[in-house]
Scaffold this motif. Structure first.
Motif, PDB file in Angstrom:
ATOM      1  N   VAL A 220      20.926  -3.357  44.564  1.00 46.77           N
ATOM      2  CA  VAL A 220      19.619  -2.937  44.066  1.00 46.77           C
ATOM      3  C   VAL A 220      19.708  -2.341  42.671  1.00 46.77           C
ATOM      4  CG1 VAL A 220      17.745  -1.260  44.386  1.00 46.77           C
ATOM      5  CG2 VAL A 220      18.587  -2.596  46.321  1.00 46.77           C
ATOM      6  N   LYS A 221      20.737  -1.549  42.387  1.00 41.65           N
ATOM      7  CA  LYS A 221      20.820  -0.845  41.107  1.00 41.65           C
ATOM      8  C   LYS A 221      20.792  -1.770  39.890  1.00 41.65           C
ATOM      9  CE  LYS A 221      22.187   3.864  41.137  1.00 41.65           C
ATOM     10  NZ  LYS A 221      23.086   4.858  40.537  1.00 41.65           N
ATOM     11  N   PRO A 222      21.599  -2.860  39.876  1.00 45.98           N
ATOM     12  CA  PRO A 222      21.523  -3.748  38.723  1.00 45.98           C
ATOM     13  C   PRO A 222      20.135  -4.343  38.527  1.00 45.98           C
ATOM     14  CG  PRO A 222      23.500  -4.190  39.994  1.00 45.98           C
ATOM     15  CD  PRO A 222      22.648  -3.274  40.809  1.00 45.98           C
ATOM     16  N   ALA A 223      19.455  -4.656  39.637  1.00 44.09           N
ATOM     17  CA  ALA A 223      18.106  -5.216  39.544  1.00 44.09           C
ATOM     18  C   ALA A 223      17.148  -4.206  38.938  1.00 44.09           C
ATOM     19  CB  ALA A 223      17.615  -5.640  40.925  1.00 44.09           C
ATOM     20  N   LEU A 224      17.293  -2.936  39.325  1.00 45.11           N
ATOM     21  CA  LEU A 224      16.411  -1.907  38.787  1.00 45.11           C
ATOM     22  C   LEU A 224      16.651  -1.703  37.300  1.00 45.11           C
ATOM     23  CD1 LEU A 224      16.395   0.871  41.527  1.00 45.11           C
ATOM     24  CD2 LEU A 224      14.598  -0.737  40.959  1.00 45.11           C
TER      25      LEU A 224
ATOM     26  N   ARG B 226       5.305   4.465  45.868  1.00 44.32           N
ATOM     27  CA  ARG B 226       6.205   3.331  45.703  1.00 44.32           C
ATOM     28  C   ARG B 226       5.430   2.015  45.663  1.00 44.32           C
ATOM     29  NH1 ARG B 226      10.654   4.535  50.259  1.00 44.32           N
ATOM     30  NH2 ARG B 226      11.140   2.328  49.956  1.00 44.32           N
ATOM     31  N   LEU B 227       4.418   1.894  46.524  1.00 47.75           N
ATOM     32  CA  LEU B 227       3.625   0.668  46.551  1.00 47.75           C
ATOM     33  C   LEU B 227       2.808   0.521  45.270  1.00 47.75           C
ATOM     34  CD1 LEU B 227       2.638  -1.848  47.996  1.00 47.75           C
ATOM     35  CD2 LEU B 227       0.938  -0.436  49.181  1.00 47.75           C
TER      36      LEU B 227
ATOM     37  N   ARG C 241       2.511 -10.674  51.169  1.00 46.49           N
ATOM     38  CA  ARG C 241       2.760  -9.539  52.042  1.00 46.49           C
ATOM     39  C   ARG C 241       4.234  -9.439  52.422  1.00 46.49           C
ATOM     40  NH1 ARG C 241      -2.260 -11.301  52.895  1.00 46.49           N
ATOM     41  NH2 ARG C 241      -3.955  -9.786  53.239  1.00 46.49           N
ATOM     42  N   SER C 242       4.852 -10.566  52.715  1.00 44.34           N
ATOM     43  CA  SER C 242       6.269 -10.534  53.099  1.00 44.34           C
ATOM     44  C   SER C 242       7.138 -10.077  51.935  1.00 44.34           C
ATOM     45  CB  SER C 242       6.724 -11.915  53.581  1.00 44.34           C
ATOM     46  OG  SER C 242       6.527 -12.898  52.582  1.00 44.34           O
ATOM     47  N   GLN C 243       6.763 -10.461  50.729  1.00 45.42           N
ATOM     48  CA  GLN C 243       7.504 -10.036  49.537  1.00 45.42           C
ATOM     49  C   GLN C 243       7.375  -8.529  49.335  1.00 45.42           C
ATOM     50  OE1 GLN C 243       6.154 -12.079  46.043  1.00 45.42           O
ATOM     51  NE2 GLN C 243       7.479 -10.956  44.636  1.00 45.42           N
ATOM     52  N   ILE C 244       6.154  -8.014  49.479  1.00 39.23           N
ATOM     53  CA  ILE C 244       5.919  -6.575  49.339  1.00 39.23           C
ATOM     54  C   ILE C 244       6.692  -5.811  50.410  1.00 39.23           C
ATOM     55  CG2 ILE C 244       4.182  -4.751  49.460  1.00 39.23           C
ATOM     56  CD1 ILE C 244       2.152  -6.863  48.411  1.00 39.23           C
ATOM     57  N   LEU C 245       6.640  -6.317  51.640  1.00 39.72           N
ATOM     58  CA  LEU C 245       7.315  -5.658  52.753  1.00 39.72           C
ATOM     59  C   LEU C 245       8.815  -5.546  52.484  1.00 39.72           C
ATOM     60  CD1 LEU C 245       6.713  -4.499  55.569  1.00 39.72           C
ATOM     61  CD2 LEU C 245       7.222  -6.742  56.514  1.00 39.72           C
ATOM     62  N   GLU C 246       9.400  -6.611  51.993  1.00 37.81           N
ATOM     63  CA  GLU C 246      10.846  -6.618  51.746  1.00 37.81           C
ATOM     64  C   GLU C 246      11.234  -5.718  50.574  1.00 37.81           C
ATOM     65  OE1 GLU C 246      14.413  -9.773  50.518  1.00 37.81           O
ATOM     66  OE2 GLU C 246      12.466 -10.510  51.211  1.00 37.81           O
ATOM     67  N   ASP C 247      10.443  -5.773  49.491  1.00 32.92           N
ATOM     68  CA  ASP C 247      10.815  -5.043  48.277  1.00 32.92           C
ATOM     69  C   ASP C 247      10.461  -3.559  48.319  1.00 32.92           C
ATOM     70  OD1 ASP C 247      11.769  -7.387  47.276  1.00 32.92           O
ATOM     71  OD2 ASP C 247      10.062  -7.800  45.964  1.00 32.92           O
ATOM     72  N   VAL C 248       9.357  -3.211  48.978  1.00 33.27           N
ATOM     73  CA  VAL C 248       8.923  -1.808  49.006  1.00 33.27           C
ATOM     74  C   VAL C 248       9.460  -1.069  50.226  1.00 33.27           C
ATOM     75  CG1 VAL C 248       6.941  -0.234  49.038  1.00 33.27           C
ATOM     76  CG2 VAL C 248       6.859  -2.351  47.679  1.00 33.27           C
ATOM     77  N   TRP C 249       9.375  -1.709  51.393  1.00 36.61           N
ATOM     78  CA  TRP C 249       9.830  -1.053  52.623  1.00 36.61           C
ATOM     79  C   TRP C 249      11.328  -1.235  52.853  1.00 36.61           C
ATOM     80  CZ3 TRP C 249       4.791  -1.539  51.890  1.00 36.61           C
ATOM     81  CH2 TRP C 249       3.925  -0.615  52.480  1.00 36.61           C
ATOM     82  N   GLY C 250      11.902  -2.303  52.352  1.00 35.79           N
ATOM     83  CA  GLY C 250      13.340  -2.521  52.454  1.00 35.79           C
ATOM     84  C   GLY C 250      13.845  -2.488  53.872  1.00 35.79           C
ATOM     85  N   GLU C 251      14.817  -1.621  54.141  1.00 33.31           N
ATOM     86  CA  GLU C 251      15.440  -1.523  55.457  1.00 33.31           C
ATOM     87  C   GLU C 251      14.438  -1.122  56.539  1.00 33.31           C
ATOM     88  OE1 GLU C 251      18.470  -2.269  56.391  1.00 33.31           O
ATOM     89  OE2 GLU C 251      19.292  -2.734  54.415  1.00 33.31           O
ATOM     90  N   GLN C 252      13.347  -0.475  56.122  1.00 34.03           N
ATOM     91  CA  GLN C 252      12.341  -0.039  57.094  1.00 34.03           C
ATOM     92  C   GLN C 252      11.485  -1.201  57.595  1.00 34.03           C
ATOM     93  OE1 GLN C 252       9.968   3.095  55.350  1.00 34.03           O
ATOM     94  NE2 GLN C 252      11.667   3.741  54.072  1.00 34.03           N
ATOM     95  N   SER C 253      11.566  -2.347  56.929  1.00 31.87           N
ATOM     96  CA  SER C 253      10.669  -3.461  57.250  1.00 31.87           C
ATOM     97  C   SER C 253      10.796  -3.928  58.697  1.00 31.87           C
ATOM     98  CB  SER C 253      10.926  -4.642  56.303  1.00 31.87           C
ATOM     99  OG  SER C 253      12.259  -5.115  56.423  1.00 31.87           O
ATOM    100  N   ALA C 254      11.937  -3.629  59.331  1.00 29.89           N
ATOM    101  CA  ALA C 254      12.113  -4.026  60.730  1.00 29.89           C
ATOM    102  C   ALA C 254      11.195  -3.231  61.653  1.00 29.89           C
ATOM    103  CB  ALA C 254      13.570  -3.834  61.140  1.00 29.89           C
ATOM    104  N   PHE C 255      10.665  -2.105  61.150  1.00 29.90           N
ATOM    105  CA  PHE C 255       9.854  -1.229  61.993  1.00 29.90           C
ATOM    106  C   PHE C 255       8.358  -1.359  61.713  1.00 29.90           C
ATOM    107  CE2 PHE C 255      14.011   0.690  61.413  1.00 29.90           C
ATOM    108  CZ  PHE C 255      14.379   1.013  62.702  1.00 29.90           C
TER     109      PHE C 255
END
Length: 244
Positions: free
Chosen positions: A128-132, A171-172, A186-200
């Motif tokens: 994530v860091k290099p992307a940021l 963050r959103l 929506r799936s893109q937002i979920l992955e990029d903003v929620w990250g690891e939490q997206s499973a919940f």
């Protein structure tokens, strides 16, 4: 890699420290919030010694883990925060995620699973860091329409009235601003903003958060001009109202 373990149960803290050190990590331990935040800030100000991951209990003396997570997120939006708590209610987990944590494990826990989660979070952080670093840096104060966003104070000012945002709301909103004019699924937002939490969470969660943001930033939430829906696709952020 440096870990910060925030745990007031001394035996558990020392046990975690020992096992993580056996895996090759450098480990700091703190029994309360002020000590943890002091350690974190001191390390953060020295780039090559910054904390790479935080393991956080929620029930701590004087200052809850929720408050600690919020304060850490004011300084660092990327560092992984893994909650290790005896609290098992879904409400506790949801609020922890709202405060900016990345993963949640309940006590008692299996050590191999904890070690695996730490390893995976650290790996994800390294990607994530290099992307940021390539993301356009936004000013502390960002203005669109009649809205001023203060990224440091987690507040917005709309028509002279100041309103507070939760960590996830900010963050959103920041994600929308960084991707101005782009159609975001929506799936893109979920992955990029929620990250690891997206499973919940589900994509419906995104719709609910968008509704909350519209109530905060739109003059007429029923007819939004800044966070607009794109039928069959997702959402698009427009800083200025489109001309008729």
């Amino acid at each position: 890699m440096k870990l910060l373990v925030v745990e007031d149960e001394k035996a558990l803290a020392q046990g975690l420290k020992f096992n993580f050190e056996q895996e090759g990590y450098t480990v700091l331990t703190a029994e309360d919030g002020p000590t943890a935040l002091n350690y974190f800030q001191e390390c953060y100000e020295t780039d090559d010694e910054s904390v790479d991951l935080v393991i956080l209990d929620l029930m701590l003396p004087g200052m809850s883990g929720y408050e600690i997570a919020k304060e850490i997120r004011r300084t660092d939006e990327v560092v992984p925060i893994l909650v290790l708590s005896a609290r098992e209610l879904s409400e506790d987990k949801a609020y922890a995620f709202d405060c900016g944590t990345d993963q949640y494990m309940t006590k008692p826990f299996a050590l191999p699973e904890l070690l695996s989660r730490v390893k995976n979070l650290l790996k994800r952080k390294s990607l994530v860091k290099p992307a940021l670093a390539q993301t356009k840096k936004l000013p502390v104060l960002y203005k669109f329409g009649n809205v001023i966003v203060d990224f440091e104070s987690f507040e917005i000012e709309v028509g002279g009235e100041r309103k507070s945002l939760t960590n996830l709301e900010l963050r959103l909103l920041k994600y929308f601003i960084e991707h101005e004019g782009m159609v975001l699924t929506r799936s893109q937002i979920l992955e990029d903003v929620w990250g690891e939490q997206s499973a919940f969470v589900t994509t419906r969660t995104i719709d609910n958060f968008v509704l909350r943001l519209r109530k905060l930033v739109e003059s007429n939430p029923a007819e939004p001009v800044h966070i607009v829906s794109v039928r069959g696709a997702g959402y698009r952020f427009m800083p200025e109202e489109a001309a008729e």
